[in-house]
Scaffold this motif. Structure first.
Motif: not given
Length: 629
Positions: A1-11
């Motif tokens: 979840m953490g990696i995908l949130n960053h990958y999808f530009f949500r951080t």
């Protein structure tokens, strides 16, 4: 979840962007002011935690880059659950307990809501606790005290928490005189460090105009000392604060109750069979429910992460003390089922006391929204790679964390000495209104000092350029190819006389709101009153990547009582309630402009006007301009 949130530009900038800058800064042996914050990282939280992982930066960051801290945090979470499992295994060889605690750990709601904060010191620092407890229970006291000191320096609330942890250990190990003495020494160390922290260490990093701002417990006092004195003088009132809404805003009624019910059903009820384990929750619950910020009271974000880190160990140590195997198995099943039920229920916004605290796209891993993004990921990453590693950059909220590991990074529209600007047209600075953000973005398309060097809608990349007088970087010439305009002066009716029409013959408004009392251009306007606040919802025919400019004139007492709202699907909502232009007759102009999202359906765009004030508002000369790329 953490990696995908960053990958999808949500951080976000003020979470992961600040953390990434501080991590890069520490790794280069500096303590700099964070360009997107009011001071250096220690002035937000007195924590040395990120410094512990500087070697990891030099080992991994060449490969993992801005994902490094996410990987570190995830690794610590896994380590914490592994040590929790090992502690339970010390008390029982029951495989149900070992399997159950690992399952339970990752079913808890707080594990999912914590992802809204990306990476956070509270998440990281709480992971030290199960490791400390394991070495203490196995009588490896030297190792346990190494972890203790790492914990104490990890976040300013940890020493207070350890005072209560040691109280539990004294009760638990009361038959082991050595363990009791060591736990007592640990308690004394925690008390002394807590005093030094607020009397010496935190004041030492404060600078003029930038003081520590995270002790927000005005119901108790202005300082930890005042808070302690209040609790000792008024213990009944202090206990009441754990349960009542002390902000006198009915919006937050029962928010504290929601938190208690969620975690009581998620295993907390078991602790009443072994009350000693309730003791070490006192400080971490108090820091939640006594805070001045009501969103901290409940189940939102990472504000329950200390609870969900220690709850599995507490619940399963309690279950391990039950005498019969069938009772242990039954309780384990009940606890895991109850926890799964609460997590699924509370990951729905409609089931929350304050629904807006749920960030579905970041927290609800089984939702379609979690796997969607408004960006073309590969193309946007190519744009980012154009920017040199040492360049000064201004970036918008969700792009900045990917660029934060550099000396100079600014939160758009703050430009300063930036050499590059990169923003998404849907990425507003939270301190500015939508139109302020839109105006800041639009001016760079026609500014000859900046050259558009790349785009992948909705992301645009500009580079500082020295252009000749005759050279142009025009937004209008370079992007727009077609314009379509419709308007309504509220003069034309349809043949039935029931509706007011746009210039293209489509319905603009119902006749009920027609008024001759005031008019800006000809004879009529529409009148919105406290009894009839809302104009008709107008459907707009748009295509992907269109640019809409909606404007009208209003005659009103208060500029803030007039609202222009436009929605595009469920995920894009645009709002304007400010006016910067008044004509000679006192009519105020309202303008709302925005891009049409690329990945949404093109037939679900609408707008409406409404009056939130106590008096009448007159609306005239509505105009809708559609531009195409």
């Amino acid at each position: 979840m953490g990696i995908l949130n960053h990958y999808f530009f949500r951080t976000a900038t003020h979470d992961y962007g600040n953390y990434n800058f501080a991590f890069w800064d520490y790794s280069h042996f500096k303590l700099s002011t964070i360009p997107t914050f009011r001071g250096n990282f220690l002035q937000d939280h007195f924590s040395l935690t990120l410094m512990y992982f500087v070697p990891v930066y030099w080992l991994l960051n060449w490969l993992t880059q801005t994902y490094t801290l996410i990987i570190i945090q995830c690794a610590l979470i896994v380590i914490a659950v592994w040590y929790s499992y090992k502690i339970v295994k010390l008390r029982s060889e029951n495989i149900w307990l070992g399997t159950g605690i690992m399952l339970f750990y990752f079913l808890l709601l707080g594990r999912y809501t914590a992802f809204s904060a990306d990476v956070n010191l509270a998440i990281i620092s709480s992971c030290f606790i199960p490791v400390f407890l394991y070495y203490f229970f196995t009588k490896k006291y030297f190792l346990s005290f190494i972890i203790l000191f790492l914990s104490l320096f990890s976040r300013e609330n940890i020493p207070l928490w350890f005072i209560f942890i040691f109280a539990v250990l004294i009760i638990d190990q009361r038959k082991n005189q050595k363990a009791v003495l060591i736990a007592t020494a640990g308690m004394v160390i925690s008390v002394l460090y807590f005093i030094l922290l607020f009397k010496v260490f935190i004041p030492s990093v404060e600078t003029e105009g930038i003081s520590y701002s995270l002790f927000n417990y005005s119901a108790l006092g202005a300082t930890p000392g005042e808070a302690l004195a209040y609790i000792l003088r008024h213990p009944i009132d202090a206990i009441k604060l754990f349960f009542v809404n002390h902000k006198n805003n009915p919006t937050y009624d029962y928010v504290k109750a929601e938190f208690y019910w969620v975690y009581l059903i998620s295993g907390g009820l078991v602790l009443f069979f072994r009350p000693k384990y309730l003791i070490w929750f006192i400080p971490i619950v108090a820091q939640k429910v006594l805070n001045d910020n009501p969103t901290r009271w409940g189940i939102a974000s990472y504000y329950s992460v200390e609870v969900v880190t220690l709850l599995p160990l507490s619940v399963f140590l309690a279950i391990a003390s039950f005498k019969t195997s069938w009772l242990q198995k039954t309780v384990i099943i009940m606890v895991c089922v109850g926890t799964l039920f609460m997590t699924i229920v509370k990951l729905e916004p409609s089931n929350r006391r304050i629904p807006w605290t749920l960030n579905t796209s970041k927290e609800k891993v089984y939702s379609k929204a979690f796997y969607t993004t408004p960006y073309h990921i590969k193309e946007v990453n190519k744009l980012i790679k154009i920017i040199p590693a040492n360049a000064r950059v201004s970036a918008s909220n969700y792009i900045l964390p990917h660029l934060a590991q550099r000396k100079s990074i600014y939160y758009f529209p703050n430009i300063k000495d930036a050499e590059y600007i990169v923003f998404s047209v849907f990425d507003n600075h939270y301190l500015l209104t939508h139109m302020q953000n839109e105006n800041e973005r639009n001016k760079y398309f026609s500014d000859t000092n900046w050259k558009l060097v790349g785009s992948s809608f909705p992301v645009f990349l500009f580079k500082k350029a020295e252009l000749s007088v005759n050279e142009s970087n025009s937004w209008e010439k370079g992007i727009w190819s077609v314009q379509d305009t419709i308007w309504c002066d509220y003069e034309t009716k349809d043949s039935s006389g029931k509706n007011i029409l746009f210039s293209n013959g489509e319905k603009a408004e119902k006749i009920d709101l027609h008024s001759k009392e005031q008019s800006r251009s000809l004879g009529y306007s529409i009148r919105l009153t406290p009894e009839a606040r809302y104009g008709s919802r107008i459907n707009l025919n748009v295509d992907n990547n269109d640019y809409l400019e909606i404007s009208f004139w209003a005659l009103c007492d208060d500029v803030k009582q007039v609202h222009l709202v436009s929605d595009y699907g469920d995920s894009h909502h645009f709002h304007c309630s400010e006016s910067y232009n008044t004509d000679s007759l006192g009519w105020k102009e309202y303008v709302l402009s925005y891009w049409i999202p690329q990945k949404s359906e093109s037939n679900d765009c609408s707008m409406h006007i409404w009056n939130s004030g106590g008096g009448s508002v007159y609306i005239d000369d509505l105009e809708i301009i559609k531009k195409n790329r």
